[in-house]
Design an enzyme around this catalytic site. Sequence first.
Site, mmCIF file in Angstrom:
data_model
loop_
_atom_site.group_PDB
_atom_site.id
_atom_site.type_symbol
_atom_site.label_atom_id
_atom_site.label_comp_id
_atom_site.label_asym_id
_atom_site.label_seq_id
_atom_site.Cartn_x
_atom_site.Cartn_y
_atom_site.Cartn_z
ATOM 1 N N GLU A 1 42.944 27.801 23.311
ATOM 2 C CA GLU A 1 41.854 27.863 24.303
ATOM 3 C C GLU A 1 41.113 29.182 24.175
ATOM 4 O O GLU A 1 41.627 30.131 23.597
ATOM 5 C CB GLU A 1 42.447 27.814 25.725
ATOM 6 N N LYS B 1 39.910 32.702 25.597
ATOM 7 C CA LYS B 1 40.443 33.635 26.598
ATOM 8 C C LYS B 1 39.239 34.231 27.327
ATOM 9 O O LYS B 1 38.579 35.142 26.827
ATOM 10 C CB LYS B 1 41.282 34.721 25.932
ATOM 11 N N TYR C 1 42.596 27.046 33.826
ATOM 12 C CA TYR C 1 43.553 26.930 32.733
ATOM 13 C C TYR C 1 44.980 26.575 33.142
ATOM 14 O O TYR C 1 45.849 26.497 32.292
ATOM 15 C CB TYR C 1 43.557 28.193 31.865
ATOM 16 N N LYS D 1 43.836 38.805 20.499
ATOM 17 C CA LYS D 1 42.692 39.600 20.969
ATOM 18 C C LYS D 1 41.766 39.960 19.817
ATOM 19 O O LYS D 1 42.231 40.440 18.782
ATOM 20 C CB LYS D 1 43.199 40.903 21.592
ATOM 21 N N CYS E 1 10.019 67.006 31.542
ATOM 22 C CA CYS E 1 9.735 65.581 31.399
ATOM 23 C C CYS E 1 8.957 65.343 30.098
ATOM 24 O O CYS E 1 7.948 66.020 29.855
ATOM 25 C CB CYS E 1 8.930 65.098 32.597
ATOM 26 N N CYS F 1 5.228 64.216 31.326
ATOM 27 C CA CYS F 1 4.293 65.013 32.122
ATOM 28 C C CYS F 1 4.669 66.483 32.160
ATOM 29 O O CYS F 1 4.016 67.272 32.833
ATOM 30 C CB CYS F 1 4.193 64.458 33.535
ATOM 31 N N CYS G 1 12.628 63.123 36.886
ATOM 32 C CA CYS G 1 11.350 63.831 36.888
ATOM 33 C C CYS G 1 10.813 63.729 38.323
ATOM 34 O O CYS G 1 10.626 62.623 38.838
ATOM 35 C CB CYS G 1 10.365 63.172 35.919
ATOM 36 N N CYS H 1 3.194 61.424 37.121
ATOM 37 C CA CYS H 1 3.817 61.168 35.815
ATOM 38 C C CYS H 1 3.466 59.723 35.387
ATOM 39 O O CYS H 1 3.814 58.760 36.092
ATOM 40 C CB CYS H 1 5.322 61.358 35.969
HETATM 41 S S1 IVH Z 1 46.968 31.058 30.568
HETATM 42 C C1 IVH Z 1 50.170 33.886 31.928
HETATM 43 N N1 IVH Z 1 44.633 30.662 29.562
HETATM 44 O O1 IVH Z 1 44.157 36.255 30.630
HETATM 45 C C2 IVH Z 1 49.636 32.846 32.742
HETATM 46 N N2 IVH Z 1 44.996 32.722 30.704
HETATM 47 O O2 IVH Z 1 45.571 38.624 29.780
HETATM 48 C C3 IVH Z 1 48.924 31.811 31.986
HETATM 49 N N3 IVH Z 1 43.008 34.180 30.789
HETATM 50 O O3 IVH Z 1 46.216 36.520 33.448
HETATM 51 C C4 IVH Z 1 47.608 32.258 31.606
HETATM 52 N N4 IVH Z 1 41.667 32.828 29.698
HETATM 53 O O4 IVH Z 1 43.803 35.697 33.787
HETATM 54 C C5 IVH Z 1 45.394 31.513 30.249
HETATM 55 N N5 IVH Z 1 42.605 30.116 28.628
HETATM 56 C C6 IVH Z 1 43.348 30.969 29.312
HETATM 57 C C7 IVH Z 1 42.875 32.217 29.772
HETATM 58 C C8 IVH Z 1 43.730 33.068 30.459
HETATM 59 C C9 IVH Z 1 41.773 33.994 30.330
HETATM 60 C C10 IVH Z 1 43.469 35.406 31.495
HETATM 61 C C11 IVH Z 1 44.405 35.154 32.652
HETATM 62 C C12 IVH Z 1 45.625 35.947 32.317
HETATM 63 C C13 IVH Z 1 45.072 36.979 31.395
HETATM 64 C C14 IVH Z 1 46.125 37.599 30.544
#
Ligand code: IVH
Length: 687
Positions: free
Chosen positions: A112, A114, A223, A314, A408, A411, A426, A432
């Site tokens: 999914e 994030k 989610y 990440k 400035c 001006c 200014c 100005c």
């Molecule tokens: S699942 C751990 N799915 O990311 C509980 N979290 O850095 C299950 N987040 O606290 C989380 N997108 O607030 C999940 N597709 C996604 C997400 C997601 C963003 C956030 C969420 C979590 C944080 C952790």
Amino acid sequence: MSKEALNKILALRKKLHEYNYEYYVNSRSLISDFEFDQLLKELELLEDKFPAYSDENSPTKRVGGEVTKSFDSHAHEYPMLSLSNSYSKQDIIDFDERIKKIIDVPFEYICELKYDGVAISLIYENGQLIKGVTRGDGVRGEVVTNNIRTIQAIPLKLVGNYPKKIEVRGEIIFPTPAFEELNKQRKSIGLPLFANPRNTASGSLKLQDSAEVAKRNLDCFLYAVYMKDSTFNNASDQYYYLQQLGFKTPSLKDRYIQKASTIDDIMDFINYWDDKRNALPFEIDGIVIKVNQLDLQQEIGHTAKSPRWAIAYKYKAQQVSTTLENIVYQVGRTGAITPVAHLSAIEISGTIVKRASVHNEDQIQKLDLRIGDTVYVEKGGEIIPKIVGVDKSKRSSNSESFNFIENCPECNSILIRDEGEAQHYCPNSNECPPQIKGKMIHYIGRKQMNIDGVGSETIEQLFNAGLINNIADLYELKKIDLLPLERMAEKSVDNIINGIEESKNVPFPKFLFALGIRYVGETVAKKLVDHFKNIDAIINANEEELANVDEIGDKIAISVLEFFRDDNNLDLIKRLKSHGVQMEQLNKKTTLISSVLVGKKVVVSGKFTQYSRDEIKQMIVDHGGKNSSSVSAQTDLLVVGENMGPSKLEKAQKWKIEMVSENDFLVLIGLKSSNQNQMIEGQGSLF
Ligand code: IVH
């Protein structure tokens, strides 16, 4: 209390919930915004009249208005965990191996996005949203329900076969376009800009005034689901279920979620979004990979901090190095000086970057920036790329420390920097040039005086021609002054003169906002007008009286005081008053016959049979609308008489503007009953 009224209220709520659901979940507009507003207004009036039938999950709560002085705390039934992070394919391989050590049956993953926002827990009982709670420390969060109700993507009432109790978790995000718009507005009134959408989403949830939250157009992605006796087997089934209950869920079609069986499948998803994430209308900071089967999630379990069955991948904020060619200074409408770094053009995350923000003098000193330096530029959470460091090994031996300007650039006035403030200003606000032009451009803006026919280029042209030097000069422009100018045909000159004339009817709060007093935005202007009622009362108020107004702090009070201490400004007010600009709050209830057209821009065109064109225009004003002479994308309604010009018709069709006949219009404002109404063919009348 009338049963009829209750039935009407319930029917309207049902309808509006349905329209909301279709619009935000299925991206389908079943009716126009105009008709939606009408129905909402009708419901609002009925709810005001019959307070006994109030409902905190009524669609009227979407616009906010509830003020939460302090947020209650709530213990989460299930702790709100975080996710462990990964940064490479190897990290994903290790994660997969850890899982395979715990379970020895075949399984699949679900990948999914994030979402980079703020976590929220939504609790529903008997199909009603009863609580929205922030993550807090994971064990206890804050109850921010009033603010949550303003987020259109979150259903207030569930549909279908909902359980007695269900908790749904997701992420509240600030869509990038809405965030950029908010910063644009803040810039226009001299407020500091918000750094990034995530922090601003988080700050928004903690605002006391939910009407402010409503204006921010937050969104929500879900989610996770928690409920007793659930029958679904996979995380992916949960989304299908949530959809049935009326939630907006991530779509397979857009590839927001995807199943994966192998490491390669996962990497494929990661790489796809690494490329495409910049094109999304919201920010993501990575990908989440979860074991899809819910019974296996249980078996794998979690640590005190995070589930073992999921991991976040990440993305690194992309950083590139380039040369700092120069630092130039921009002067804003309020005199604020913004240093902007000019860079050798470089590509970051698919966009060519030539400019970066360096905020202020302190930032330049902290980084020890010098012209000619090789600098690292990052496009992270912030919209505008920023310089994050200097490669000092590449610095030439004769480079010199950078000194912030003292005068400035426009001006030459000596700049000031107030104690405790990071920004230079200014002070020469009346002479100005960018400040003079900026003030006039702000004044004509759509949310301020909304002067049709005059744009920022016109202001620039008229200023350069020596015709205007301040906002009062606008009202003294004559047709003969304008006609000799380039690109000024008779028609555009008429538009300018008419637009300026019409602005005299703009309500007082908009005028106060249009004056461009530092820190006085739309909301502050409304609060001041509600309290003081007319301009003289504001001018005569002392600091204490100003600061005592609801939500007006010392900083705003001092700014207002200083503005009206300036003789130039007082002189402007005097001149504007003599031209008939609105400077007192009109009692809408006594002056308006109804509010059916409040906030609507209406164009009247063609010949009419029952009333004259001027009479129709007057009716528009009497019912709260604003007349404008030309059809634009901002027009809400076109009242069509006989022999309307083809260009107006073409524009109205292009922008899908509602068109009503004279009869329709009279029905709309209640002067005729609807059985006398006629539809304009092909347009599908609303009324
Ligand atoms: S699942 C751990 N799915 O990311 C509980 N979290 O850095 C299950 N987040 O606290 C989380 N997108 O607030 C999940 N597709 C996604 C997400 C997601 C963003 C956030 C969420 C979590 C944080 C952790």
